[in-house]
Design a protein around this motif. Structure first.
Motif, PDB file in Angstrom:
ATOM      1  N   CYS A   1      70.852  16.479  -8.772  1.00 47.79           N
ATOM      2  CA  CYS A   1      70.134  15.237  -9.073  1.00 47.79           C
ATOM      3  C   CYS A   1      70.144  14.880 -10.561  1.00 47.79           C
ATOM      4  CB  CYS A   1      68.695  15.334  -8.582  1.00 47.79           C
ATOM      5  SG  CYS A   1      68.566  15.473  -6.796  1.00 47.79           S
ATOM      6  N   ASP A   2      70.422  13.594 -10.825  1.00 51.84           N
ATOM      7  CA  ASP A   2      70.279  13.067 -12.185  1.00 51.84           C
ATOM      8  C   ASP A   2      68.806  12.895 -12.519  1.00 51.84           C
ATOM      9  OD1 ASP A   2      73.160  12.576 -12.741  1.00 51.84           O
ATOM     10  OD2 ASP A   2      72.942  11.227 -11.031  1.00 51.84           O
ATOM     11  N   ARG A   3      68.065  12.359 -11.569  1.00 55.60           N
ATOM     12  CA  ARG A   3      66.614  12.210 -11.687  1.00 55.60           C
ATOM     13  C   ARG A   3      66.009  12.486 -10.325  1.00 55.60           C
ATOM     14  NH1 ARG A   3      64.062   7.680 -12.534  1.00 55.60           N
ATOM     15  NH2 ARG A   3      65.689   6.416 -11.533  1.00 55.60           N
ATOM     16  N   LEU A   4      64.686  12.701 -10.309  1.00 51.29           N
ATOM     17  CA  LEU A   4      64.048  12.968  -9.033  1.00 51.29           C
ATOM     18  C   LEU A   4      62.565  12.640  -9.095  1.00 51.29           C
ATOM     19  CD1 LEU A   4      62.501  15.941  -9.570  1.00 51.29           C
ATOM     20  CD2 LEU A   4      64.853  16.732  -9.360  1.00 51.29           C
ATOM     21  N   VAL A   5      61.983  12.499  -7.902  1.00 52.23           N
ATOM     22  CA  VAL A   5      60.540  12.377  -7.759  1.00 52.23           C
ATOM     23  C   VAL A   5      60.068  13.579  -6.956  1.00 52.23           C
ATOM     24  CG1 VAL A   5      60.785  10.880  -5.710  1.00 52.23           C
ATOM     25  CG2 VAL A   5      58.622  10.905  -6.984  1.00 52.23           C
ATOM     26  N   LEU A   6      59.038  14.248  -7.449  1.00 51.17           N
ATOM     27  CA  LEU A   6      58.449  15.391  -6.756  1.00 51.17           C
ATOM     28  C   LEU A   6      57.241  14.910  -5.962  1.00 51.17           C
ATOM     29  CD1 LEU A   6      58.391  18.183  -9.501  1.00 51.17           C
ATOM     30  CD2 LEU A   6      59.844  18.112  -7.490  1.00 51.17           C
ATOM     31  N   LEU A   7      57.240  15.185  -4.657  1.00 50.47           N
ATOM     32  CA  LEU A   7      56.125  14.808  -3.794  1.00 50.47           C
ATOM     33  C   LEU A   7      55.382  16.043  -3.310  1.00 50.47           C
ATOM     34  CD1 LEU A   7      57.731  12.067  -1.482  1.00 50.47           C
ATOM     35  CD2 LEU A   7      56.543  11.758  -3.655  1.00 50.47           C
ATOM     36  N   ASP A   8      54.072  15.916  -3.221  1.00 53.56           N
ATOM     37  CA  ASP A   8      53.242  16.984  -2.669  1.00 53.56           C
ATOM     38  C   ASP A   8      52.094  16.332  -1.916  1.00 53.56           C
ATOM     39  OD1 ASP A   8      52.380  19.742  -2.333  1.00 53.56           O
ATOM     40  OD2 ASP A   8      50.755  19.248  -3.715  1.00 53.56           O
ATOM     41  N   GLN A   9      51.995  16.625  -0.622  1.00 49.08           N
ATOM     42  CA  GLN A   9      50.964  16.052   0.235  1.00 49.08           C
ATOM     43  C   GLN A   9      50.927  14.523   0.124  1.00 49.08           C
ATOM     44  OE1 GLN A   9      47.161  18.095  -0.184  1.00 49.08           O
ATOM     45  NE2 GLN A   9      48.182  20.062  -0.454  1.00 49.08           N
ATOM     46  N   GLY A  10      52.118  13.931   0.090  1.00 51.50           N
ATOM     47  CA  GLY A  10      52.233  12.486   0.106  1.00 51.50           C
ATOM     48  C   GLY A  10      52.055  11.790  -1.223  1.00 51.50           C
ATOM     49  N   ARG A  11      51.831  12.539  -2.279  1.00 52.89           N
ATOM     50  CA  ARG A  11      51.605  11.945  -3.595  1.00 52.89           C
ATOM     51  C   ARG A  11      52.686  12.352  -4.582  1.00 52.89           C
ATOM     52  NH1 ARG A  11      45.041  12.761  -4.501  1.00 52.89           N
ATOM     53  NH2 ARG A  11      44.386  11.553  -2.647  1.00 52.89           N
ATOM     54  N   VAL A  12      52.905  11.505  -5.576  1.00 54.60           N
ATOM     55  CA  VAL A  12      53.875  11.811  -6.627  1.00 54.60           C
ATOM     56  C   VAL A  12      53.257  12.805  -7.602  1.00 54.60           C
ATOM     57  CG1 VAL A  12      55.190  10.890  -8.574  1.00 54.60           C
ATOM     58  CG2 VAL A  12      55.034   9.578  -6.436  1.00 54.60           C
ATOM     59  N   VAL A  13      53.933  13.931  -7.774  1.00 53.19           N
ATOM     60  CA  VAL A  13      53.499  14.942  -8.734  1.00 53.19           C
ATOM     61  C   VAL A  13      54.136  14.684 -10.104  1.00 53.19           C
ATOM     62  CG1 VAL A  13      53.583  17.410  -9.287  1.00 53.19           C
ATOM     63  CG2 VAL A  13      53.130  16.656  -6.933  1.00 53.19           C
ATOM     64  N   ALA A  14      55.428  14.312 -10.075  1.00 58.82           N
ATOM     65  CA  ALA A  14      56.149  14.056 -11.328  1.00 58.82           C
ATOM     66  C   ALA A  14      57.445  13.335 -11.013  1.00 58.82           C
ATOM     67  CB  ALA A  14      56.441  15.367 -12.064  1.00 58.82           C
ATOM     68  N   THR A  15      57.967  12.634 -12.005  1.00 56.48           N
ATOM     69  CA  THR A  15      59.302  12.047 -11.923  1.00 56.48           C
ATOM     70  C   THR A  15      60.029  12.353 -13.230  1.00 56.48           C
ATOM     71  OG1 THR A  15      58.537   9.918 -12.804  1.00 56.48           O
ATOM     72  CG2 THR A  15      58.593  10.155 -10.406  1.00 56.48           C
ATOM     73  N   GLY A  16      61.365  12.401 -13.153  1.00 59.90           N
ATOM     74  CA  GLY A  16      62.158  12.633 -14.351  1.00 59.90           C
ATOM     75  C   GLY A  16      63.437  13.364 -14.027  1.00 59.90           C
ATOM     76  N   THR A  17      64.170  13.729 -15.058  1.00 62.07           N
ATOM     77  CA  THR A  17      65.365  14.535 -14.856  1.00 62.07           C
ATOM     78  C   THR A  17      64.944  15.992 -14.650  1.00 62.07           C
ATOM     79  OG1 THR A  17      65.645  15.119 -17.194  1.00 62.07           O
ATOM     80  CG2 THR A  17      66.599  13.011 -16.464  1.00 62.07           C
ATOM     81  N   PRO A  18      65.782  16.805 -14.021  1.00 62.89           N
ATOM     82  CA  PRO A  18      65.442  18.228 -13.911  1.00 62.89           C
ATOM     83  C   PRO A  18      65.146  18.855 -15.273  1.00 62.89           C
ATOM     84  CG  PRO A  18      67.236  17.727 -12.417  1.00 62.89           C
ATOM     85  CD  PRO A  18      67.010  16.483 -13.236  1.00 62.89           C
ATOM     86  N   ALA A  19      65.935  18.501 -16.280  1.00 59.47           N
ATOM     87  CA  ALA A  19      65.719  19.072 -17.614  1.00 59.47           C
ATOM     88  C   ALA A  19      64.350  18.685 -18.164  1.00 59.47           C
ATOM     89  CB  ALA A  19      66.823  18.618 -18.567  1.00 59.47           C
TER      90      ALA A  19
END
Length: 236
Positions: free
Chosen positions: A196-214
């Motif tokens: 992934c170039d960028r991603l959104v992390l989801l936990d229990q239906g909510r956004v935890v974080a977005t950004g590049t893996p780095a």
């Protein structure tokens, strides 16, 4: 250029909220990951992107289209590989591609797709006889046969052995190199970190974080996304 924009997406089933205020955007030409553990709301989110589910609230734009209002046009421009998608056991690889190609006004060259995805020597093999890795190759081919601008790949490598996973990752990178923007849904942290170039992390239906893996690794000071995910979810 943003091809996908999602703002404050919410979806509940029988009073249970499964997607709660999710927002993110996807840029042209990138591999964008929707990442989280099982039950995090990933599949529901992308089903709303495709018009397969109607959100309870929020807005979605895919290629400038509203998935609910413009579903027919969206299907012509977005290719999809759904989790656990199955075909008739006796349907041959070339028959499956020909069938799916018939759904589109300007389909890709099916022989070219077979060669590109390493299926040319399996064109006459029935779906029921394909290995897990070959089934996933066929799934990718079916997602690409309409010449899509965006391909949505949902849990692409679940159930594959390590060698087949590595091969599938290379195929995904090759597809992106051909000009297709990819939305990759996965619960495998190593897969997201690799692709992934960028991603959104989801936990229990909510956004935890977005950004590049780095960026996510730097934010948490962790060596890998698995540990970063644990650190980020513990903050919320």
């Amino acid at each position: 250029m943003r091809l996908i924009e999602v703002s404050e997406l919410r979806k509940a089933y029988a009073g249970r909220v499964v997607v709660d205020g999710v927002s993110f955007s996807v840029e042209r030409g990138e591999i964008f990951g929707v990442l989280g553990t099982n039950g995090a709301g990933k599949t529901t989110t992308v089903e709303c992107l495709q018009g397969l589910r109607s959100p309870d609230s929020g807005t979605i734009s895919v290629l400038g289209l509203d998935p609910a209002r413009d579903a027919a046009e969206l299907r012509r421009r977005v290719g999809t590989q759904l989790q656990d998608a199955r075909l008739p056991e006796k349907l041959r690889v070339r028959e499956a591609l020909a069938l799916f190609a018939s759904f589109y006004p300007n389909p890709a060259d099916t022989d070219g797709l077979l060669t590109q995805l390493g299926l040319d020597t399996h064109r006459d093999v029935a779906f029921g006889k394909l290995s897990g890795g070959l089934r996933q190759r066929l799934s990718i081919a079916l997602a690409l046969v309409g010449n899509p601008e965006v391909a949505i790949l949902d849990e692409l490598t679940t159930g594959l052995d390590p060698h087949a996973r590595q091969e599938t990752w290379q195929l995904v990178e090759n597809v992106r190199a051909s000009g297709v923007t990819i939305v990759l849904v996965t619960h495998f942290m190593d897969e997201a970190q690799r692709l992934c170039d960028r991603l959104v992390l989801l936990d229990q239906g909510r956004v935890v974080a977005t950004g590049t893996p780095a960026e996510l690794l730097a934010d948490t000071g962790q060596p890998n996304l698995q540990d970063a995910f644990v650190a980020l979810t513990s903050r919320n």
